[in-house]
Design a protein around this motif. Structure first.
Motif, PDB file in Angstrom:
ATOM      1  N   TYR A  78      30.428  -0.869 -22.047  1.00  0.00           N
ATOM      2  CA  TYR A  78      29.563  -1.744 -21.255  1.00  0.00           C
ATOM      3  C   TYR A  78      29.392  -3.110 -21.924  1.00  0.00           C
ATOM      4  O   TYR A  78      29.565  -4.149 -21.295  1.00  0.00           O
ATOM      5  CB  TYR A  78      28.189  -1.091 -21.061  1.00  0.00           C
ATOM      6  CG  TYR A  78      28.206   0.122 -20.167  1.00  0.00           C
ATOM      7  CD1 TYR A  78      28.323  -0.014 -18.783  1.00  0.00           C
ATOM      8  CD2 TYR A  78      28.095   1.402 -20.694  1.00  0.00           C
ATOM      9  CE1 TYR A  78      28.336   1.096 -17.946  1.00  0.00           C
ATOM     10  CE2 TYR A  78      28.099   2.522 -19.868  1.00  0.00           C
ATOM     11  CZ  TYR A  78      28.229   2.363 -18.497  1.00  0.00           C
ATOM     12  OH  TYR A  78      28.238   3.454 -17.694  1.00  0.00           O
ATOM     13  N   GLY A  81      32.527  -5.170 -21.992  1.00  0.00           N
ATOM     14  CA  GLY A  81      32.783  -5.771 -20.687  1.00  0.00           C
ATOM     15  C   GLY A  81      32.008  -7.058 -20.478  1.00  0.00           C
ATOM     16  O   GLY A  81      32.530  -8.026 -19.911  1.00  0.00           O
ATOM     17  N   TYR A  82      30.762  -7.098 -20.951  1.00  0.00           N
ATOM     18  CA  TYR A  82      29.955  -8.314 -20.817  1.00  0.00           C
ATOM     19  C   TYR A  82      30.547  -9.474 -21.610  1.00  0.00           C
ATOM     20  O   TYR A  82      30.588 -10.610 -21.132  1.00  0.00           O
ATOM     21  CB  TYR A  82      28.528  -8.052 -21.282  1.00  0.00           C
ATOM     22  CG  TYR A  82      27.777  -7.067 -20.421  1.00  0.00           C
ATOM     23  CD1 TYR A  82      27.940  -7.066 -19.037  1.00  0.00           C
ATOM     24  CD2 TYR A  82      26.910  -6.128 -20.979  1.00  0.00           C
ATOM     25  CE1 TYR A  82      27.260  -6.156 -18.242  1.00  0.00           C
ATOM     26  CE2 TYR A  82      26.230  -5.211 -20.188  1.00  0.00           C
ATOM     27  CZ  TYR A  82      26.408  -5.225 -18.822  1.00  0.00           C
ATOM     28  OH  TYR A  82      25.740  -4.336 -18.044  1.00  0.00           O
ATOM     29  N   SER A  85      33.595 -10.700 -19.825  1.00  0.00           N
ATOM     30  CA  SER A  85      33.293 -11.406 -18.577  1.00  0.00           C
ATOM     31  C   SER A  85      32.700 -12.784 -18.807  1.00  0.00           C
ATOM     32  O   SER A  85      32.808 -13.649 -17.929  1.00  0.00           O
ATOM     33  CB  SER A  85      32.307 -10.583 -17.741  1.00  0.00           C
ATOM     34  OG  SER A  85      32.859  -9.348 -17.391  1.00  0.00           O
ATOM     35  N   ALA A 309      33.595  -6.726 -16.799  1.00  0.00           N
ATOM     36  CA  ALA A 309      32.315  -6.018 -16.730  1.00  0.00           C
ATOM     37  C   ALA A 309      32.422  -4.792 -15.820  1.00  0.00           C
ATOM     38  O   ALA A 309      32.003  -3.686 -16.188  1.00  0.00           O
ATOM     39  CB  ALA A 309      31.218  -6.963 -16.228  1.00  0.00           C
TER      40      ALA A 309
END
Length: 358
Positions: A78, A81-82, A85, A309
């Motif tokens: 998680y 992914g941030y 992104s 994300a």
């Protein structure tokens, strides 16, 4: 005298003083042959901006793990992914702005500013000591690096009509090569104190910042490009499906098939992108190309911002359903990607895609 007048074109172009676009058109009229210098210039600039995009992915998992922000190992995806992104989110928010700036003040200043942003913020990303610094530096890198839209407009304008496709394919090729070399650099140079203890000690700068070396190498290249820039003049669905099954192999057969599939996918992607570049840049006048490319970059960046994300969330969810009957584990990830690919294929048919007519 009458014969000379007859030889003159009926519609002669009119050029204005202190007009940068007029100077470009005059330069194109005088040049003949293959524009090698311009092709090389565009190639290295695009390579400079594409390297930081993908170089972090081989070590991003370990970087997030070292930040100790994830409470469970399953949650690392998680946060990764941030970070992945944040670059595209920043670019999505500012691409139109940089396109307008390129139309108003010229392509070259925006290109130079973009390469400078790579030097600064890519270096700072390598020195990140926590999750928030990492995500902030990546966001700023994407926000301030708005050169891809202007460089596509520049590639259309600097070449004569017979070389425009070659110029835009150079953009696509350099972009694809950067996305290949970037991960290779990131994987090879990350954590050098652990991989190469004879060259880098754990007490050195690269031991304290294990992900700084690949970022530094890219930033040095970007610095060289910045200095040089001052002298500037879809088969995709079955390939994507095969990835989850290729992963079941091992050894030489795994390496061979995954590389062949990746090469084929990149070749197809470059062909598609080049065609879209031509359609897009021929659809508007010269004074609107920067903004048009900026709008295109905004849309592309929005989807690329959502990609890591969303991909991280889907990947983490897929790991929890390894024994499911319907597309277990990673197969669900590739199934969802194929659905997106299929939607893209359907949108290439009429009436969704209407060819441009001059």
């Amino acid at each position: 005298m009458e014969e000379d007048k007859c030889k003159e074109p009926l519609l002669k172009k009119k050029y204005y003083e202190n007009c940068s676009g007029c100077k470009v058109e005059q330069l194109k009229e005088t040049k003949r042959g293959l524009p090698i210098r311009e092709l090389v210039s565009i190639w290295i600039v695009v390579l400079c901006t594409s390297l930081p995009i993908s170089s972090l992915f081989p070590f991003l998992y370990f970087m997030i793990r070292d930040f100790h922000i994830a409470k469970r190992e399953e949650d690392i995806g998680y946060y990764a992914g941030y970070v992945g992104s944040s670059f595209m989110l920043g670019r999505a928010l500012t691409s139109v702005f940089w396109g307008i700036m390129a139309d108003r003040y010229g392509r070259k200043p925006v290109i130079i500013f973009g390469t400078i942003s790579v030097v600064i913020f890519n270096t700072l990303f390598g020195l990140s000591v926590n999750f928030w610094i990492a995500i902030t530096t990546r966001f700023l890198l994407g926000s301030l690096n708005g050169l891809l839209g202007p460089i596509k407009a520049y590639a259309t304008e600097i070449f004569r009509d017979e070389h425009q496709a070659l110029g835009l394919s150079t953009v696509s090729t350099a972009w694809g090569i950067g996305l290949i070399i970037g991960p290779a650099l990131g994987g090879f140079l990350a954590q050098p104190a652990e991989k190469y203890p004879n060259l880098f000690s754990k007490d050195s700068l690269f031991g304290k910042f294990p992900y700084f070396l690949p970022c530094l190498c890219i930033s040095i290249f970007a610095l060289v490009v910045t200095i040089a820039t001052f002298w500037l003049p879809i088969l995709a669905i079955p390939l994507l499906t095969s990835y989850s099954y290729i992963a079941l192999l091992s050894g030489f057969s795994l390496a061979l098939l995954i590389n062949c599939a990746s090469v084929m996918k990149n070749v197809l992607s470059v062909s598609i992108v080049t065609g879209l570049f031509l359609l897009q840049n021929r659809a508007v006048d010269q004074d609107q190309r920067g903004a048009a490319n900026g709008i295109a970059m905004t849309a592309m960046s929005l989807f690329k911002a959502a990609g890591p994300a969303g991909g991280g969330a889907i990947f983490a969810w897929a790991q929890k359903r390894q024994d499911a009957v319907f597309f277990p584990g990673d197969q669900m990830v590739f199934f969802i990607l194929n659905v997106v690919e299929l939607i893209g294929v359907l949108m290439t048919f009429k009436p969704l895609l209407v060819p441009y007519r001059e």
